[in-house]
Design a protein around this motif. Structure first.
Motif, PDB file in Angstrom:
ATOM      1  N   GLY A   1      12.719  16.465   4.653  1.00 22.44           N
ATOM      2  CA  GLY A   1      12.744  17.345   3.549  1.00 22.44           C
ATOM      3  C   GLY A   1      11.250  16.983   2.884  1.00 22.44           C
ATOM      4  O   GLY A   1      10.521  16.168   3.467  1.00 22.44           O
ATOM      5  N   GLY A   2      10.886  17.584   2.049  1.00 23.18           N
ATOM      6  CA  GLY A   2       8.660  17.798   1.576  1.00 23.18           C
ATOM      7  C   GLY A   2       8.563  18.778   2.925  1.00 23.18           C
ATOM      8  O   GLY A   2       9.101  19.620   3.456  1.00 23.18           O
ATOM      9  N   SER A   3       7.557  19.074   2.738  1.00 21.27           N
ATOM     10  CA  SER A   3       6.421  19.417   3.797  1.00 21.27           C
ATOM     11  C   SER A   3       4.644  19.381   3.794  1.00 21.27           C
ATOM     12  O   SER A   3       4.548  17.991   3.077  1.00 21.27           O
TER      13      SER A   3
ATOM     14  N   ASP B   1       2.183  17.428   2.104  1.00 26.48           N
ATOM     15  CA  ASP B   1       1.260  17.522   0.998  1.00 26.48           C
ATOM     16  C   ASP B   1       1.644  16.733  -0.636  1.00 26.48           C
ATOM     17  O   ASP B   1       2.086  16.027  -0.364  1.00 26.48           O
TER      18      ASP B   1
ATOM     19  N   PRO C   1       1.439  10.837  -0.563  1.00 26.88           N
ATOM     20  CA  PRO C   1       1.408  12.149  -1.184  1.00 26.88           C
ATOM     21  C   PRO C   1       0.167  12.573  -0.557  1.00 26.88           C
ATOM     22  O   PRO C   1      -0.774  11.122  -0.114  1.00 26.88           O
TER      23      PRO C   1
ATOM     24  N   LYS D   1       1.992  17.253  -3.373  1.00 23.99           N
ATOM     25  CA  LYS D   1       3.003  17.278  -4.442  1.00 23.99           C
ATOM     26  C   LYS D   1       4.609  17.104  -3.872  1.00 23.99           C
ATOM     27  O   LYS D   1       5.228  16.435  -4.365  1.00 23.99           O
ATOM     28  N   THR D   2       4.895  17.616  -2.598  1.00 23.97           N
ATOM     29  CA  THR D   2       5.685  17.204  -2.589  1.00 23.97           C
ATOM     30  C   THR D   2       5.704  16.644  -0.884  1.00 23.97           C
ATOM     31  O   THR D   2       5.863  17.164   0.319  1.00 23.97           O
TER      32      THR D   2
ATOM     33  N   TRP E   1       5.577  15.464   3.379  1.00 20.75           N
ATOM     34  CA  TRP E   1       7.331  15.091   3.195  1.00 20.75           C
ATOM     35  C   TRP E   1       7.745  13.853   4.113  1.00 20.75           C
ATOM     36  O   TRP E   1       7.358  12.379   4.571  1.00 20.75           O
TER      37      TRP E   1
ATOM     38  N   GLN F   1       8.634   8.224   4.817  1.00 24.87           N
ATOM     39  CA  GLN F   1       8.313   8.902   3.794  1.00 24.87           C
ATOM     40  C   GLN F   1       7.093   8.927   3.253  1.00 24.87           C
ATOM     41  O   GLN F   1       6.124   7.762   2.948  1.00 24.87           O
TER      42      GLN F   1
ATOM     43  N   LYS G   1      11.416  21.061   5.467  1.00 22.56           N
ATOM     44  CA  LYS G   1      12.979  20.360   5.730  1.00 22.56           C
ATOM     45  C   LYS G   1      13.355  21.612   6.505  1.00 22.56           C
ATOM     46  O   LYS G   1      13.267  22.818   6.550  1.00 22.56           O
TER      47      LYS G   1
END
Length: 285
Positions: A47-49, A85, A28, A87-88, A90, A25, A68
């Protein structure tokens, strides 16, 4: 899911071998590169990008946003940068692999220096691929043969989730020659070896050897040897405090100036600069 990292304990599987696998994980904005790899490295985004930056075969810079259930393949010798990313970020898992059957299979699937992004329109096969990768990542204590077997299944699913073309079978004798050449390079890259020596070790004419090596591996023997040495150099720069003058002879360059020139020609920056930019990284990178 927790972050994972595992180095595969055996590298004597010629047709298809694993080098490392893991899952992370990302924080950011976490980035890695510019750097290149000595083997194929596939990332699957859970998940995320994030963003993948790479240089195509024509020398142009390319940018792809990957999210994702998509992925990306880093090719041996290709310089890439990838950034989570802000904010989100990956979460992805990765598998580093190589072997005599690999390049041809990936080309059938549509992967190339110009096309490294994985995006399948076959959800059942994509989910099976995801599950197979998760098993490999989460069962590092499984037997080597089981993990190699599952990596064959992973490669099959990677191909079938993108294409329905069959995989042709090549000459076993050619495979033997290429395996002998790669083993010779891996055992002797620290020495001042020539392409003619590698060909002689295989019992082949240099011209014919260069031809079949390029066809089967995807790069010339000279480029493969250079890339192998450069990757070994980055490992030493990254994971040790050894001075550059001590690193250069360990990767086949008795002359430090020649090593620095080769390194800068390959990566675009000096070994010292590369070390300063990459010395604080996560384990799998």
């Amino acid at each position: 899911m927790e972050n994972r990292f595992h180095v595969f304990p055996a590298n004597n599987f010629i047709d298809l071998g694993i080098y490392q696998m893991g899952m992370e994980q990302c924080l950011p904005g976490h980035s890695f590169g510019p750097a290149s790899r000595n083997h194929f490295l596939f990332h699957y985004v859970l998940g995320g990008s994030g963003i993948l930056y790479f240089t195509d075969a024509g020398g142009s810079d390319q940018v792809h946003k990957i999210g994702k259930d998509e992925g990306f393949l880093l090719m041996p010798g290709q310089i890439t940068t990838y950034i989570a990313d802000s904010k989100t970020p990956w979460q992805y898992m990765w598998l580093e692999f190589d072997g005599l059957r690999v390049q041809e299979t990936l080309e059938i699937a549509g992967f190339s220096i110009d096309s490294p992004v994985y995006s399948s329109k076959k959800p059942p096969l994509r989910e099976a691929l995801r599950s197979q990768m998760l098993y490999i990542v989460e069962h590092e204590d499984a037997s080597m043969l089981e993990l190699i077997g599952r990596t064959y299944l992973f490669l099959d699913l990677l191909t079938r989730s993108l294409t329905s073309r069959p995989i042709p079978v090549k000459s076993k004798l050619r495979n033997f020659y290429i395996a002998e050449a790669i083993a010779f390079i891996e055992e002797n890259y620290q020495k001042d070896i020539s392409i003619e020596e590698i060909a002689n070790n295989c019992g082949l004419n240099r011209s014919y050897f260069g031809k079949i090596f390029k066809e089967d591996v995807g790069s010339t023997p000279q480029k493969f040897l250079l890339n192998y040495r450069m990757v070994k150099a980055t490992e030493l720069l990254q994971h040790t405090e050894m001075p550059i003058s001590d690193i250069s002879p360990l990767v086949g360059y008795p002359n430090q100036l020649h090593f620095s020139r080769a390194f800068k020609g390959h990566f675009g920056i000096s070994p010292r600069h590369w070390r300063n930019e990459n010395k604080v990284i996560l384990l799998h990178e």
